[in-house]
Design a protein around this motif. Structure first.
Motif, PDB file in Angstrom:
ATOM      1  N   ALA A  15       0.827  -1.172   0.000  1.00 35.38           N
ATOM      2  CA  ALA A  15       0.000   0.000   0.000  1.00 35.38           C
ATOM      3  C   ALA A  15       0.862   1.221   0.000  1.00 35.38           C
ATOM      4  CB  ALA A  15      -0.843   0.011   1.247  1.00 35.38           C
ATOM      5  N   ALA A  17       1.740   5.381  -0.580  1.00 35.07           N
ATOM      6  CA  ALA A  17       1.089   6.666  -0.561  1.00 35.07           C
ATOM      7  C   ALA A  17       1.527   7.458  -1.734  1.00 35.07           C
ATOM      8  CB  ALA A  17       1.477   7.421   0.677  1.00 35.07           C
ATOM      9  N   GLU A  40       1.210   6.903   1.679  1.00 31.81           N
ATOM     10  CA  GLU A  40      -0.150   6.837   2.213  1.00 31.81           C
ATOM     11  C   GLU A  40      -1.197   6.997   1.114  1.00 31.81           C
ATOM     12  OE1 GLU A  40      -0.403   9.749   5.250  1.00 31.81           O
ATOM     13  OE2 GLU A  40       0.850   8.646   6.660  1.00 31.81           O
ATOM     14  N   ARG A  41      -0.974   7.950   0.212  1.00 32.29           N
ATOM     15  CA  ARG A  41      -1.969   8.182  -0.837  1.00 32.29           C
ATOM     16  C   ARG A  41      -2.064   7.000  -1.787  1.00 32.29           C
ATOM     17  NH1 ARG A  41      -6.188   8.331  -2.674  1.00 32.29           N
ATOM     18  NH2 ARG A  41      -6.814   9.543  -4.502  1.00 32.29           N
ATOM     19  N   ALA A  43      -1.559   3.882  -1.048  1.00 32.41           N
ATOM     20  CA  ALA A  43      -2.300   2.834  -0.346  1.00 32.41           C
ATOM     21  C   ALA A  43      -3.802   3.110  -0.408  1.00 32.41           C
ATOM     22  CB  ALA A  43      -1.832   2.738   1.091  1.00 32.41           C
ATOM     23  N   GLU A  44      -4.171   4.376  -0.211  1.00 34.70           N
ATOM     24  CA  GLU A  44      -5.582   4.744  -0.298  1.00 34.70           C
ATOM     25  C   GLU A  44      -6.119   4.493  -1.705  1.00 34.70           C
ATOM     26  OE1 GLU A  44      -5.608   8.807   0.811  1.00 34.70           O
ATOM     27  OE2 GLU A  44      -5.254   8.425   2.950  1.00 34.70           O
ATOM     28  N   MET A  45      -5.296   4.809  -2.692  1.00 35.17           N
ATOM     29  CA  MET A  45      -5.725   4.620  -4.072  1.00 35.17           C
ATOM     30  C   MET A  45      -5.938   3.148  -4.382  1.00 35.17           C
ATOM     31  SD  MET A  45      -3.991   6.220  -7.485  1.00 35.17           S
ATOM     32  CE  MET A  45      -4.334   7.866  -6.885  1.00 35.17           C
ATOM     33  N   ASP A  47      -7.074   0.924  -2.385  1.00 37.73           N
ATOM     34  CA  ASP A  47      -8.407   0.585  -1.885  1.00 37.73           C
ATOM     35  C   ASP A  47      -9.497   1.097  -2.814  1.00 37.73           C
ATOM     36  OD1 ASP A  47      -7.609  -0.833   0.347  1.00 37.73           O
ATOM     37  OD2 ASP A  47      -7.624   0.919   1.669  1.00 37.73           O
ATOM     38  N   GLU A  48      -9.282   2.255  -3.418  1.00 42.40           N
ATOM     39  CA  GLU A  48     -10.266   2.814  -4.335  1.00 42.40           C
ATOM     40  C   GLU A  48     -10.407   1.947  -5.594  1.00 42.40           C
ATOM     41  OE1 GLU A  48      -8.858   6.754  -5.019  1.00 42.40           O
ATOM     42  OE2 GLU A  48      -9.137   7.366  -2.929  1.00 42.40           O
ATOM     43  N   ASN A  93      -3.208  -3.059  -1.403  1.00 38.50           N
ATOM     44  CA  ASN A  93      -2.837  -2.292  -0.219  1.00 38.50           C
ATOM     45  C   ASN A  93      -1.999  -3.173   0.697  1.00 38.50           C
ATOM     46  OD1 ASN A  93      -2.751  -0.978   2.277  1.00 38.50           O
ATOM     47  ND2 ASN A  93      -4.762  -0.057   2.002  1.00 38.50           N
ATOM     48  N   TYR A  95      -0.703  -2.538   3.491  1.00 37.07           N
ATOM     49  CA  TYR A  95      -0.981  -2.422   4.923  1.00 37.07           C
ATOM     50  C   TYR A  95      -1.974  -3.476   5.385  1.00 37.07           C
ATOM     51  CZ  TYR A  95       1.514   2.001   5.048  1.00 37.07           C
ATOM     52  OH  TYR A  95       2.483   2.968   4.974  1.00 37.07           O
ATOM     53  N   GLY A 109       1.911   0.548  -0.858  1.00 35.81           N
ATOM     54  CA  GLY A 109       0.820   0.415  -1.817  1.00 35.81           C
ATOM     55  C   GLY A 109       1.332   0.212  -3.228  1.00 35.81           C
TER      56      GLY A 109
END
Length: 220
Positions: A15, A17, A40-41, A43-45, A47-48, A93, A95, A109
């Protein structure tokens, strides 16, 4: 086309960022002032995008522009070459990796997107993680693409470890290249390009190197 998916055995991928400015950074979407990458971003992406992949790449690459910059001829655009049924984008991800998985000890990520130029499919992997050399977490991908075994990749990963940001490091089989990326904030990132089996002439090493550099410039 090899038809592989980049999912690693028994594990979710990292994940990372990324793209702190992805949602409206540059005026033309990519290749302008660059898109900041963060662990971090990214990793968030991941998930998206979700576990089943997406029919669009969430990263603002302009692949046709990159191919033109690299002086590669042929129609270039999003998605794998005709006849390939890969999702346009896949992501993981790290994480959320299970214990013992490749990314469990180095969370981050990964977002991978398919493109094509002529009959050549190109998968562009952007990976980031908390510890150095996140590209080493994609060793199973390199094994599948190159036909090399894991031990044969060790010298290559030693070279990428010493690589300068923005300088492509080509694989010995000529079908993969890695560029170190400096992320925003803490962590480490890398851009990895892998080639599918071409329909007709494929990219040469100089073309792969130039394409890697052009895409790097769009996110740095």
């Amino acid at each position: 086309m090899s038809g592989y998916r980049h999912v690693l055995p028994g594990a979710a991928v990292l994940a990372v960022a990324l793209l702190a400015g992805c949602q409206g950074g540059t005026d033309d979407g990519a290749g302008g002032d660059g898109v900041p990458v963060s662990v971090e971003r990214l990793a968030e992406m991941a998930d998206e995008v979700g576990p089943d992949g997406s029919d669009t790449c969430p990263l603002p690459y302009d692949f046709a522009k990159a191919a033109s910059t690299a002086k590669i001829t042929g129609e270039a655009g999003d998605g794998a070459a005709a006849g390939d049924d890969e999702p346009a984008a896949t992501a993981e991800n790290g994480y959320k990796a299970e214990k013992g998985a490749p990314f469990a000890d180095n969370p981050g990520g990964l977002v991978s997107c398919w493109f094509h130029v002529g009959g050549q499919s190109v998968e562009v992997h952007l990976v980031a993680a908390e510890k150095p050399q996140p590209e080493s977490l994609l060793a199973p991908v390199l094994v599948r693409v190159s036909g090399q075994d894991a031990e044969e990749l060790d010298p290559y990963l030693r070279r990428t470890e010493k690589g300068e940001p923005g300088t492509p490091v080509l694989g010995t089989t000529g079908d993969y290249a890695t560029v170190r990326v400096e992320p925003e904030g803490e962590g480490h990132a890398a851009l990895l390009l892998t080639l599918g089996e071409p329909e007709g002439p494929g990219l040469g090493e100089d073309q792969l190197s130039a394409l890697s550099r052009a895409l790097y410039e769009q996110i740095s």
